[in-house]
Write a protein that holds these residues in place. Structure first.
Motif, short mmCIF file in Angstrom:
data_model
loop_
_atom_site.label_atom_id
_atom_site.label_comp_id
_atom_site.label_asym_id
_atom_site.label_seq_id
_atom_site.Cartn_x
_atom_site.Cartn_y
_atom_site.Cartn_z
N GLY A 15 38.83 46.79 43.57
CA GLY A 15 38.96 47.61 42.37
C GLY A 15 40.36 47.55 41.77
N LEU A 16 41.38 47.59 42.63
CA LEU A 16 42.76 47.50 42.14
C LEU A 16 43.04 46.14 41.52
CD1 LEU A 16 44.68 49.33 45.00
CD2 LEU A 16 44.35 50.13 42.65
N PHE A 17 42.55 45.08 42.17
CA PHE A 17 42.79 43.75 41.63
C PHE A 17 42.05 43.54 40.30
CE2 PHE A 17 42.42 39.04 41.60
CZ PHE A 17 43.77 38.79 41.48
N VAL A 18 40.84 44.07 40.21
CA VAL A 18 40.10 43.99 38.94
C VAL A 18 40.84 44.74 37.85
CG1 VAL A 18 37.97 44.73 37.77
CG2 VAL A 18 37.84 43.56 39.96
N LEU A 19 41.42 45.90 38.17
CA LEU A 19 42.20 46.65 37.18
C LEU A 19 43.39 45.83 36.68
CD1 LEU A 19 42.27 50.34 38.46
CD2 LEU A 19 41.30 49.49 36.32
N LEU A 21 43.62 42.51 36.68
CA LEU A 21 43.08 41.43 35.85
C LEU A 21 42.69 41.93 34.46
CD1 LEU A 21 40.88 39.54 38.47
CD2 LEU A 21 42.81 38.57 37.22
N LEU A 22 42.03 43.07 34.41
CA LEU A 22 41.63 43.64 33.12
C LEU A 22 42.85 44.05 32.30
CD1 LEU A 22 38.53 45.75 34.17
CD2 LEU A 22 38.54 43.64 32.83
N ALA A 45 51.27 38.86 39.31
CA ALA A 45 50.25 39.20 40.32
C ALA A 45 48.95 38.44 40.12
CB ALA A 45 49.99 40.71 40.28
N THR A 46 48.71 37.94 38.92
CA THR A 46 47.42 37.30 38.64
C THR A 46 47.52 35.80 38.34
OG1 THR A 46 47.61 37.99 36.33
CG2 THR A 46 46.36 39.42 37.81
N ASN A 47 48.72 35.29 38.14
CA ASN A 47 48.87 33.87 37.78
C ASN A 47 48.25 32.93 38.81
OD1 ASN A 47 50.03 33.94 35.27
ND2 ASN A 47 52.13 33.79 36.02
N PHE A 48 48.32 33.28 40.09
CA PHE A 48 47.82 32.38 41.12
C PHE A 48 46.32 32.09 40.96
CE2 PHE A 48 46.59 36.37 42.96
CZ PHE A 48 45.52 36.09 43.79
N ARG A 61 37.87 32.01 21.09
CA ARG A 61 38.48 32.76 19.98
C ARG A 61 39.74 33.50 20.41
NH1 ARG A 61 33.37 35.39 16.83
NH2 ARG A 61 32.50 33.43 16.09
N ASN A 62 40.59 32.83 21.13
CA ASN A 62 41.86 33.37 21.62
C ASN A 62 41.70 34.50 22.64
OD1 ASN A 62 43.35 31.57 20.07
ND2 ASN A 62 43.34 32.93 18.30
N TYR A 63 40.50 34.67 23.18
CA TYR A 63 40.29 35.64 24.25
C TYR A 63 40.35 34.89 25.58
CZ TYR A 63 38.78 39.05 20.82
OH TYR A 63 38.74 39.91 19.76
N ASP A 64 41.09 35.45 26.51
CA ASP A 64 41.28 34.82 27.81
C ASP A 64 40.04 35.02 28.67
OD1 ASP A 64 42.31 33.67 30.06
OD2 ASP A 64 43.75 35.25 30.48
N THR A 65 39.03 34.19 28.44
CA THR A 65 37.75 34.34 29.14
C THR A 65 37.89 34.06 30.64
OG1 THR A 65 37.22 32.09 28.44
CG2 THR A 65 36.26 33.88 27.17
N ALA A 66 38.85 33.26 31.02
CA ALA A 66 39.05 32.98 32.45
C ALA A 66 39.41 34.26 33.20
CB ALA A 66 40.14 31.93 32.64
N THR A 67 40.28 35.07 32.63
CA THR A 67 40.67 36.32 33.28
C THR A 67 39.50 37.28 33.37
OG1 THR A 67 42.92 36.05 32.45
CG2 THR A 67 42.30 38.25 33.16
#
Length: 194
Positions: A15-19, A21-22, A45-48, A61-67
């Motif tokens: 849950g913390l990691f998802v927060l 990323l979001l 914290a999320t680049n890796f 459309r410039n949205y970071d879908t990977a994240t």
């Protein structure tokens, strides 16, 4: 007791990691000032995970879908691990289990997004009274402004009540449709498992 502890750890850490990323996704959408230490922390914290995922999943459309996809995958992995700890592995042979897990993970990302927005609104409201010139204020404003804008007319006696209105709406959304959907998906899982 050991299983309960493991489930608690999986739920909390995922849950913390998802927060985080979001938060990265929404900071990019809001075009927040990335020189702020909070933004720098989120990126480090999320680049890796995000940087390699971007090579496989292009932006839309410039949205970071990977994240966003990674946030969903972390939720899915947490749900699979929780189910593995609580039942037999044979349940994964049923397609209904996978459909319910996929949908539960989408719902979890939505819930975490609402939680993130709620936290940003609360912190922003408190800081506006205590320390309105805090360096994090522009970051919070970029996150909350699009959601608070429709309610900015809710001013009584010089006090802006738009955060309160937004928090009430978020709570209603989390109570009614989100809980009903979550109960429905969990019921599907229980039926298949039994």
């Amino acid at each position: 007791m050991f299983v309960d502890t493991l489930q608690f750890l999986i739920k909390t850490l995922s849950g913390l990691f998802v927060l985080v990323l979001l938060l990265r996704f929404y900071l990019q959408v809001a075009r927040a000032p990335f020189k702020h230490p909070l933004c720098q922390f989120v990126m480090s914290a999320t680049n890796f995970l995000v940087l390699p995922a971007r090579k496989l999943v292009p932006s839309v459309r410039n949205y970071d879908t990977a994240t966003m996809l990674l946030a969903w995958l972390v939720c899915l992995l947490a749900n699979v691990l929780m189910l593995l700890l609580g039942s037999l592995p044979e349940v994964f042979t049923f397609p209904q289990v996978w459909v319910a897990l996929f949908l539960l993970s989408v719902l979890e990302v939505f819930k975490q997004s609402l939680t993130l927005l709620m936290g940003a609104v609360i912190v922003q409201a408190v800081l506006s009274w205590v320390n309105p010139y805090n360096p994090i204020a522009p970051v919070l404003d970029s996150l909350t402004h699009p959601f608070l804008r429709p309610f900015r007319r809710a001013v009584v006696g010089g006090v802006d009540l738009s955060p309160l209105v937004l928090l009430l709406i978020i709570q209603v959304i989390m109570m009614l449709p989100v809980r009903m959907l979550e109960a429905s998906f969990l019921m599907q899982l229980k039926v298949v498992i039994q």
